[in-house]
Design an enzyme around this catalytic site. Structure first.
Site, PDB file in Angstrom:
ATOM      1  N   HIS A   1      16.270  -8.650 -32.260  1.00 58.82           N
ATOM      2  CA  HIS A   1      14.968  -9.292 -32.510  1.00 58.82           C
ATOM      3  C   HIS A   1      13.947  -8.212 -32.872  1.00 58.82           C
ATOM      4  O   HIS A   1      13.247  -8.338 -33.866  1.00 58.82           O
ATOM      5  CB  HIS A   1      14.532 -10.068 -31.275  1.00 58.82           C
ATOM      6  CG  HIS A   1      13.235 -10.778 -31.437  1.00 58.82           C
ATOM      7  ND1 HIS A   1      13.045 -11.776 -32.362  1.00 58.82           N
ATOM      8  CD2 HIS A   1      12.035 -10.622 -30.795  1.00 58.82           C
ATOM      9  CE1 HIS A   1      11.802 -12.214 -32.283  1.00 58.82           C
ATOM     10  NE2 HIS A   1      11.163 -11.531 -31.347  1.00 58.82           N
TER      11      HIS A   1
ATOM     12  N   GLU B   1      14.547  -5.770 -24.797  1.00 58.49           N
ATOM     13  CA  GLU B   1      15.785  -6.138 -25.490  1.00 58.49           C
ATOM     14  C   GLU B   1      16.855  -5.066 -25.291  1.00 58.49           C
ATOM     15  O   GLU B   1      18.028  -5.377 -25.081  1.00 58.49           O
ATOM     16  CB  GLU B   1      15.529  -6.359 -26.978  1.00 58.49           C
ATOM     17  CG  GLU B   1      16.748  -6.859 -27.723  1.00 58.49           C
ATOM     18  CD  GLU B   1      16.458  -7.300 -29.145  1.00 58.49           C
ATOM     19  OE1 GLU B   1      17.359  -7.906 -29.769  1.00 58.49           O
ATOM     20  OE2 GLU B   1      15.344  -7.038 -29.648  1.00 58.49           O
TER      21      GLU B   1
ATOM     22  N   CYS C   1       9.201 -17.866 -32.547  1.00 62.41           N
ATOM     23  CA  CYS C   1       9.926 -16.964 -33.445  1.00 62.41           C
ATOM     24  C   CYS C   1      11.433 -17.073 -33.311  1.00 62.41           C
ATOM     25  O   CYS C   1      12.170 -16.358 -34.003  1.00 62.41           O
ATOM     26  CB  CYS C   1       9.475 -15.530 -33.199  1.00 62.41           C
ATOM     27  SG  CYS C   1       7.700 -15.323 -33.419  1.00 62.41           S
TER      28      CYS C   1
ATOM     29  N   HIS D   1       7.740  -9.158 -39.470  1.00 62.21           N
ATOM     30  CA  HIS D   1       8.137 -10.281 -38.609  1.00 62.21           C
ATOM     31  C   HIS D   1       7.769 -11.595 -39.289  1.00 62.21           C
ATOM     32  O   HIS D   1       6.595 -11.976 -39.356  1.00 62.21           O
ATOM     33  CB  HIS D   1       7.443 -10.161 -37.260  1.00 62.21           C
ATOM     34  CG  HIS D   1       7.959 -11.111 -36.224  1.00 62.21           C
ATOM     35  ND1 HIS D   1       8.892 -12.089 -36.499  1.00 62.21           N
ATOM     36  CD2 HIS D   1       7.672 -11.240 -34.892  1.00 62.21           C
ATOM     37  CE1 HIS D   1       9.144 -12.778 -35.415  1.00 62.21           C
ATOM     38  NE2 HIS D   1       8.433 -12.281 -34.419  1.00 62.21           N
TER      39      HIS D   1
ATOM     40  N   PHE E   1       7.392 -16.467 -28.500  1.00 64.40           N
ATOM     41  CA  PHE E   1       6.290 -16.719 -27.574  1.00 64.40           C
ATOM     42  C   PHE E   1       6.621 -17.927 -26.703  1.00 64.40           C
ATOM     43  O   PHE E   1       7.195 -18.911 -27.169  1.00 64.40           O
ATOM     44  CB  PHE E   1       5.005 -17.009 -28.350  1.00 64.40           C
ATOM     45  CG  PHE E   1       4.265 -15.773 -28.817  1.00 64.40           C
ATOM     46  CD1 PHE E   1       4.795 -14.508 -28.685  1.00 64.40           C
ATOM     47  CD2 PHE E   1       3.010 -15.895 -29.388  1.00 64.40           C
ATOM     48  CE1 PHE E   1       4.102 -13.385 -29.109  1.00 64.40           C
ATOM     49  CE2 PHE E   1       2.299 -14.785 -29.819  1.00 64.40           C
ATOM     50  CZ  PHE E   1       2.847 -13.521 -29.678  1.00 64.40           C
TER      51      PHE E   1
ATOM     52  N   LYS F   1      13.511  -6.289 -39.142  1.00 66.56           N
ATOM     53  CA  LYS F   1      12.051  -6.389 -39.221  1.00 66.56           C
ATOM     54  C   LYS F   1      11.392  -5.055 -39.557  1.00 66.56           C
ATOM     55  O   LYS F   1      10.217  -5.030 -39.923  1.00 66.56           O
ATOM     56  CB  LYS F   1      11.486  -6.946 -37.915  1.00 66.56           C
ATOM     57  CG  LYS F   1      11.871  -8.400 -37.639  1.00 66.56           C
ATOM     58  CD  LYS F   1      11.250  -8.901 -36.343  1.00 66.56           C
ATOM     59  CE  LYS F   1      11.702 -10.317 -36.011  1.00 66.56           C
ATOM     60  NZ  LYS F   1      13.123 -10.383 -35.587  1.00 66.56           N
TER      61      LYS F   1
END
Length: 413
Positions: free
Chosen positions: A302, A313, A162, A339, A398, A334
């Site tokens: 993110h 985060e 991502c 996402h 990931f 998002k």
């Protein structure tokens, strides 16, 4: 060392299939999440996603060409064509040997793979399409942009889950700085809302199951968040050396000034709970930009709407910015788009550039019951006007991939 500027952008997204529609709806705080109607979701725990609507690849790309591309590649081509037109770049005077293409995807052509597996099972190996492999492989978006426009500079397809978009933009920054290209077409693309990927994410309890309230399902930093919402699309930017852009009198939207990339080296899907890799990537991006945390005016997070991810985060931002973390507005796109996986950070980079241009920070919607541990200024519910010169965009994937970029308003000096 060459300075690097952004001169064009293109978007295919659940919020709209061009930059202006996407941006206008983002600023209004509209959610693009809806019930999946492209396949039967009766047996699925999660039944919602951010789908790209009103996308006609045959009209945009031509019937013959569109049929040779998986949906992820169609998205990338359409967004790239927008970006090139926006930059007014394609002309006979362009040195195509000095144009690179850095466009990646987290997953690639999974829809084509599933369709051809069905052909194998029903009709046998003799009927498998000979175009399966070139349509499926993740580098094909970059390849098709290069082939279509005759760009013969370096072509690369980063696969960093991502964080693909920021990886592409950051590596493009490095390439132009070192005179490896005059122009780089950079970004990410994804079209992975399929039966098998939705089932996998659902069974991993990674995605929200707030099926009765789709528009309220993606809720970064909220106490009641229960996972991310899958989405699809593409974001493509045109990056140029400042000297090249000035030579052709190009319109300049913003400057890319910093890039940081790290690995958590922790887990195949979970972020480090203390946000160590995220912190280091942000720190490196600021060092690369030659600025201090106090110079940053906003952060595009993110922020996928997962429990551990949003918290880690937040912790990373606090560690880097200290008490100044409470001053810097943090926005989570998002919450509205869902996402977009490999497309997410490139689309969010475009949103960051629009923020720097317009001095408007999009809101984080659905932040109705803030997590006490996530206590920064997330610009809840309503967009905000602000004095903006420097913005940071975070992206994590990931496998522990972290990529952060820093942009600023363009100044001749």
């Amino acid at each position: 060392m060459e300075r690097v500027v952004i001169t064009g952008a293109g978007v295919i997204s659940p919020l709209g299939n061009d930059v202006e529609q996407f941006w206008n709806r983002l600023v209004r705080g509209e959610s693009a999440i809806s019930t999946i109607d492209t396949f039967d979701v009766t047996r699925y725990k999660t039944k919602i996603a951010g789908l790209v609507r009103d996308f006609d690849p045959e009209t945009l790309l031509g019937k013959k060409e569109a049929r040779r591309m998986d949906r992820f590649c169609q998205f990338a081509m359409a967004a790239a064509n927008q970006a090139l037109a926006d930059a007014q770049l394609v002309s006979d005077e362009l040195d195509r040997e000095r144009v690179a293409v850095y466009v990646g995807s987290g997953i690639g052509g999974i829809q084509t793979l599933l369709e051809q597996e069905a052909v194998l099972n029903k009709r046998g190996p003799e009927r498998i399409s000979p175009t399966l492999v070139p349509m499926m492989i993740a580098n094909m978006a970059a390849a098709m942009i290069s082939i279509t426009h005759g760009f013969t500079g370096p072509t690369m397809a980063p696969v960093t889950a991502c964080s693909v978009g920021n990886t592409a933009i950051g590596e493009a920054l490095r390439l132009i700085r070192t005179n490896g290209a005059d122009v780089v077409i950079a970004g990410g693309t994804e079209a992975a809302i399929t039966e098998i990927s939705l089932g996998s994410f659902s069974n991993a309890t990674a995605v929200s199951s707030r099926n009765d309230e789709p528009t309220r399902a993606s809720r970064p930093f909220d106490q009641d968040r229960d996972g991310f919402v899958m989405a699809e699309g593409a974001g493509i930017l045109v990056l140029e050396s400042l000297s090249h852009a000035k030579k052709r009198n190009a319109r300049i939207y913003a400057e890319v000034i910093g890039y940081g990339a790290t690995s958590d080296a922790y887990h195949i899907v979970a972020t480090h709970p203390e946000g160590r890799g995220a912190y280091q990537a942000m720190k490196l991006a600021l060092q690369d930009a030659g600025i201090q945390p106090t110079d940053v005016d906003m952060i595009s997070a993110h922020a996928t709407s997962t429990g551990v991810g949003d918290l880690s985060e937040t912790l990373a931002i606090k560690k880097l910015f200290g008490e100044d973390a409470y001053r810097v507005p943090v926005t989570a796109n998002k919450s509205m788009t869902g996402h977009m996986l490999g497309a997410a950070s490139a689309v969010e980079a475009i949103a960051l550039v629009k923020s720097l241009q317009t001095r408007i920070i999009p809101p984080t919607i659905n932040l109705d019951n803030p997590d006490p541990a996530c206590d920064l200024d997330y610009v809840p519910h309503v967009a905000r006007e602000a004095k903006l010169a420097v913005g940071m965009s975070n992206s994590f994937g990931f496998g522990g991939h972290n990529a952060v970029i820093v942009c600023r308003t363009f100044d001749e000096s």
